[in-house]
Scaffold this active site. Structure first.
Site, PDB file in Angstrom:
ATOM      1  N   GLY A 151       0.774  -1.145   0.048  1.00  0.00           N
ATOM      2  CA  GLY A 151       0.039   0.039  -0.175  1.00  0.00           C
ATOM      3  C   GLY A 151       0.985   1.158   0.032  1.00  0.00           C
ATOM      4  CB  THR A 164      -4.757  -1.445  -0.694  1.00  0.00           C
ATOM      5  OG1 THR A 164      -3.366  -2.045  -0.682  1.00  0.00           O
ATOM      6  CG2 THR A 164      -4.924  -0.042  -1.360  1.00  0.00           C
ATOM      7  CG  ASN A 189       5.286   0.200  -1.917  1.00  0.00           C
ATOM      8  OD1 ASN A 189       6.072  -0.061  -2.916  1.00  0.00           O
ATOM      9  ND2 ASN A 189       3.986   0.251  -1.825  1.00  0.00           N
ATOM     10  CG  ASP A 190       4.712  -4.324  -1.027  1.00  0.00           C
ATOM     11  OD1 ASP A 190       4.662  -3.189  -1.694  1.00  0.00           O
ATOM     12  OD2 ASP A 190       4.148  -5.299  -0.934  1.00  0.00           O
ATOM     13  N   GLY A 218      -2.090  -7.068  -6.345  1.00  0.00           N
ATOM     14  CA  GLY A 218      -2.238  -5.965  -6.898  1.00  0.00           C
ATOM     15  C   GLY A 218      -1.031  -5.919  -8.041  1.00  0.00           C
ATOM     16  CB  CYS A 252      -9.872  -1.178 -11.009  1.00  0.00           C
ATOM     17  SG  CYS A 252      -8.211  -1.184 -10.127  1.00  0.00           S
ATOM     18  CB  CYS A 254      -8.910   2.072  -7.873  1.00  0.00           C
ATOM     19  SG  CYS A 254      -8.938   2.423  -9.492  1.00  0.00           S
ATOM     20  CB  CYS A 259      -7.055  -0.398 -13.302  1.00  0.00           C
ATOM     21  SG  CYS A 259      -7.783   1.444 -12.754  1.00  0.00           S
TER      22      CYS A 259
HETATM   23 ZN   LIG Z   1      -7.553   0.804 -10.319  1.00  0.00          ZN
END
Ligand SMILES: [Zn+2]
Length: 402
Positions: A151, A164, A189-190, A218, A252, A254, A259
């Site tokens: 995320g 997320t 962030n990973d 993701g 998506c 989001c 996307c």
């Molecule tokens: Zn999206």
């Protein structure tokens, strides 16, 4: 040097020499002076400090160039540990490594279903406590803890802005863990951490411009520009999963439609497989899921495709083509010399990569842009924890103005 009281390298010369020993060791004081253009007495003084702090050690004698054989210097691989933590959607992976990046222990832990912020932090704490205990048993001080968090992450505050998969916001990871353990904590962030792992230990070594793309639940990217991790103005750079591929595509998570992530992520692939089955395609994925559409996983599709199952292979090829469109955008924007792929697709190999490359070559604008090499990571499943502890190594080996 005690746990908790460790000072990051404040001196440019000190970190330069430490980094040189890391990259070129075994190396003599004379060679260091020659490469850094520092005076021999300065080098001798700084090396003495580094030997004192046990970050480096004297090793075998080097080849003589006439006079006495010089004493060689190496990074001390038998003192100090660093901890890398990878907070995935529902699991926490951890690794303990020495300061050369060699993994000594690997651990796994769980995160409760839909955790509260407090429950999530407690899960992290439990994992770090196990690592610290192992280090203590070995009598090794821990120099730092790196956390790779999925995320949106603010690496300056060491905070998860939006996790997320957990649907949690503003998780003060650094502050919480530093208070608990009194050890410096770095959070990133990973996927950005993966890019760091590649630049230190993987196929991004010595590359000024490359991009890591991770395809799992993701789709995200870690962008290295001019040898530096690119964060953007509010740490959101690299959200390649939300590049629109087809505005009439599926929704998506989001909220937008079409996307890249909606097509190319694990769930996107599962959705296309389910559709194929509903349209009457015969596939071994159906048997693997025991005749239950809702049980299909990305893993099953990879497995079936590798066994030669046509519909599964087609789903992967489409995934490659969709990714190719997304990557062509990145390539035209950033002109990287390499793209390194992570996640399940890395295991699917040519089934995904070949169609992906075809699309990229068709869409890349110029011949020079087409020179980009697209490879799968060879850091293996532990890449994310390697990235997490590399946060600490990077801080240790490079000068820090902050
Ligand atoms: Zn999206």
């Amino acid at each position: 040097m005690q746990t908790g009281s460790f000072q990051w390298m404040k001196s440019l010369n000190k970190s330069t020499i430490l980094n040189l020993v890391r990259l070129k060791g075994p190396i003599s004081r004379a060679e260091i002076a020659k490469i850094t253009k520092l005076t021999p007495p300065t080098v001798t003084n700084i090396v003495a400090e580094l030997l004192d702090s046990e970050l480096i050690v004297e090793s075998d004698l080097g080849a003589s160039t006439g006079g006495r054989k010089p004493i060689m210097l190496n990074i001390n691989s038998s003192r100090f540990y660093v901890i890398g933590i990878y907070a995935r959607a529902n699991k926490i992976d951890a690794a303990i490594a020495n300061i050369c990046g060699k993994i000594i222990y690997q651990l796994e832990g769980n995160v409760p279903e839909s955790p509260t912020k407090e429950q999530f932090l407690e899960s992290l704490k439990a994992m770090v406590a196990k690592c610290v205990e192992l280090a203590r048993t070995d009598g090794q001080p821990v120099l730092g803890i790196g956390v790779g968090m999925h995320g949106l992450v603010d690496p300056q505050k060491g905070e998860s802005i939006y996790a997320t998969h957990l649907n949690l916001r503003q998780i003060p990871i650094k502050q919480f863990l530093e208070t608990e353990f009194n050890i410096p904590v770095l959070v990133e962030n990973d996927v950005r951490a993966l890019a760091l792992a590649e630049s230190w230990f993987g196929q991004g070594r010595d590359l000024a411009n490359f991009i890591c793309v991770n395809v799992s639940t993701g789709v995200g990217a870690g962008i290295i520009l001019d040898h530096k991790l690119y964060h953007g103005s509010s740490f959101a750079a690299g959200e390649v999963g939300h590049i629109p591929i087809d505005v009439e595509g599926p929704q998506c998570r989001c909220g937008n439609y079409g996307c890249l992530e909606a097509f190319a992520s694990g769930p996107g692939m599962v959705l296309r497989m389910q559709k194929a089955i509903l349209l009457g395609e015969k596939t071994s994925v159906w048997q693997k899921a025991k005749g239950d559409l809702s049980q299909i996983t990305g893993e099953m599709i990879y497995e079936a495709a590798l066994e030669g199952d046509r519909p599964a292979m087609e789903v992967l090829a489409d995934t490659g083509r969709y990714l190719g469109i997304g990557l062509a955008n990145l390539i035209n924007l950033f002109n990287p010399s390499k793209i390194i792929l992570h996640g399940g697709i890395a295991r699917a190999g040519s089934l995904v990569i070949d169609p992906l490359k075809e699309v990229v070559m068709a869409r890349a604008l110029t011949d020079s842009v087409k020179q980009v090499s697209i490879v799968t990571s060879n850091l293996g499943k532990q890449a994310a924890v390697v990235g997490a502890f590399t946060l600490v190594l990077k801080k240790l080996f490079t000068p820090t103005p902050d």
